[in-house]
Design a protein around this motif. Structure first.
Motif, short mmCIF file in Angstrom:
data_model
loop_
_atom_site.label_atom_id
_atom_site.label_comp_id
_atom_site.label_asym_id
_atom_site.label_seq_id
_atom_site.Cartn_x
_atom_site.Cartn_y
_atom_site.Cartn_z
N LYS A 44 0.82 -1.21 0.00
CA LYS A 44 0.00 0.00 0.00
C LYS A 44 0.85 1.26 0.00
CE LYS A 44 -4.06 -2.04 2.12
NZ LYS A 44 -4.92 -2.13 3.30
N VAL A 45 1.99 1.24 0.69
CA VAL A 45 2.83 2.44 0.75
C VAL A 45 3.86 2.47 -0.39
CG1 VAL A 45 2.57 2.71 3.23
CG2 VAL A 45 4.52 1.43 2.34
N LEU A 46 3.91 1.42 -1.19
CA LEU A 46 4.83 1.37 -2.31
C LEU A 46 4.45 2.45 -3.32
CD1 LEU A 46 7.15 -0.63 -2.83
CD2 LEU A 46 5.65 -1.86 -4.35
N GLY A 47 5.42 3.13 -3.86
CA GLY A 47 5.15 4.19 -4.83
C GLY A 47 4.61 3.64 -6.14
N GLU A 48 4.01 4.54 -6.92
CA GLU A 48 3.42 4.14 -8.20
C GLU A 48 4.48 3.60 -9.16
OE1 GLU A 48 0.29 3.78 -9.33
OE2 GLU A 48 -0.26 4.12 -7.25
N GLU A 49 5.69 4.17 -9.11
CA GLU A 49 6.74 3.71 -10.01
C GLU A 49 7.14 2.27 -9.70
OE1 GLU A 49 10.04 6.40 -10.01
OE2 GLU A 49 8.79 8.10 -10.56
N GLU A 50 7.28 1.95 -8.40
CA GLU A 50 7.63 0.58 -8.03
C GLU A 50 6.49 -0.39 -8.38
OE1 GLU A 50 7.89 2.97 -5.50
OE2 GLU A 50 10.05 3.11 -5.16
N LYS A 51 5.26 0.05 -8.15
CA LYS A 51 4.13 -0.81 -8.51
C LYS A 51 4.08 -1.01 -10.02
CE LYS A 51 0.97 0.13 -4.68
NZ LYS A 51 -0.35 0.66 -4.30
N GLN A 52 4.41 0.06 -10.75
CA GLN A 52 4.36 -0.04 -12.21
C GLN A 52 5.36 -1.07 -12.74
OE1 GLN A 52 1.99 1.57 -14.02
NE2 GLN A 52 2.72 0.24 -15.68
N THR A 53 6.51 -1.21 -12.08
CA THR A 53 7.47 -2.22 -12.53
C THR A 53 6.86 -3.62 -12.42
OG1 THR A 53 8.51 -2.39 -10.35
CG2 THR A 53 9.49 -0.84 -11.91
N TYR A 54 6.13 -3.88 -11.34
CA TYR A 54 5.47 -5.18 -11.19
C TYR A 54 4.35 -5.34 -12.21
CZ TYR A 54 8.04 -6.16 -6.92
OH TYR A 54 9.04 -6.42 -6.03
N MET A 55 3.63 -4.26 -12.49
CA MET A 55 2.56 -4.33 -13.48
C MET A 55 3.12 -4.58 -14.87
SD MET A 55 0.00 -1.37 -12.15
CE MET A 55 -0.52 -1.32 -10.45
N ASP A 56 4.27 -3.98 -15.17
CA ASP A 56 4.91 -4.21 -16.47
C ASP A 56 5.38 -5.66 -16.58
OD1 ASP A 56 4.45 -1.57 -17.09
OD2 ASP A 56 6.50 -0.92 -16.62
N LYS A 57 5.96 -6.18 -15.49
CA LYS A 57 6.42 -7.57 -15.49
C LYS A 57 5.26 -8.52 -15.73
CE LYS A 57 10.32 -7.08 -12.31
NZ LYS A 57 10.82 -7.44 -10.97
N ILE A 58 4.15 -8.27 -15.04
CA ILE A 58 3.01 -9.18 -15.17
C ILE A 58 2.41 -9.09 -16.58
CG2 ILE A 58 1.09 -7.77 -14.34
CD1 ILE A 58 1.66 -11.32 -13.27
N ALA A 59 2.42 -7.89 -17.17
CA ALA A 59 1.91 -7.74 -18.54
C ALA A 59 2.80 -8.52 -19.51
CB ALA A 59 1.86 -6.27 -18.91
N THR A 60 4.11 -8.44 -19.32
CA THR A 60 5.04 -9.18 -20.18
C THR A 60 4.83 -10.68 -20.01
OG1 THR A 60 6.67 -7.42 -19.96
CG2 THR A 60 7.48 -9.53 -20.72
N LEU A 61 4.69 -11.12 -18.77
CA LEU A 61 4.46 -12.55 -18.52
C LEU A 61 3.15 -13.03 -19.12
CD1 LEU A 61 5.68 -13.01 -14.85
CD2 LEU A 61 6.69 -13.98 -16.91
N ARG A 62 2.12 -12.20 -19.06
CA ARG A 62 0.83 -12.58 -19.65
C ARG A 62 0.94 -12.73 -21.16
NH1 ARG A 62 -2.93 -8.83 -15.98
NH2 ARG A 62 -3.23 -10.30 -14.28
N ASP A 63 1.64 -11.78 -21.80
CA ASP A 63 1.82 -11.86 -23.25
C ASP A 63 2.58 -13.14 -23.62
OD1 ASP A 63 0.52 -9.45 -23.52
OD2 ASP A 63 2.37 -8.27 -23.69
N GLN A 64 3.65 -13.43 -22.87
CA GLN A 64 4.43 -14.64 -23.13
C GLN A 64 3.60 -15.89 -22.88
OE1 GLN A 64 7.57 -14.89 -24.44
NE2 GLN A 64 7.06 -17.05 -24.54
#
Length: 121
Positions: A44-64
């Motif tokens: 919850k206290v994690l910044g948007e940039e750090e959360k975005q890195t996880y969101m980008d990773k999950i998007a890449t994994l989903r595509d793969q």
């Protein structure tokens, strides 16, 4: 061919799994109730940039995963079609029966071969 491995459902679950490993390695155990709450609070206290890195990773994994799943579906369809053609043609498919008849294995998968050498007659 084996099934395509599953991926994390969300960016949070990927973060949770990573933090769970960090806690376990540092403490030697993981308390689901206490440590889970700590991880949720940290997310919850994690910044948007750090959360975005996880969101980008999950998007890449989903595509793969989608590409792998598509490939797997094509491979299994080809395998099933070949299998049905062999069944309809009357070719013996049981690896042990083929071995006892002196025929070569149809494939080298863990279920079909390699078989022990034939007994002398």
């Amino acid at each position: 061919p084996g099934r395509v491995p599953k991926i994390s459902r969300s960016a949070y679950s990927m973060y949770y799994a990573g933090q769970k490993g960090v806690i376990f390695r540092s403490v030697g155990k993981f308390n689901q109730k206490k440590d889970g709450k700590k991880i949720a609070a940290a997310w919850k206290v994690l910044g948007e940039e750090e959360k975005q890195t996880y969101m980008d990773k999950i998007a890449t994994l989903r595509d793969q995963h989608e590409a792998d799943e598509e490939w797997w579906n094509e491979e299994i369809k080809a395998w099933r079609d070949t299998r049905m053609m062999k069944l309809r043609s009357g070719v013996e498919l049981d690896p042990l029966k083929r071995h006892s008849m002196g025929l070569e294995p149809l494939c080298e998968c863990s279920k079909c071969g390699p078989l022990p050498p034939a007994l002398p007659t």
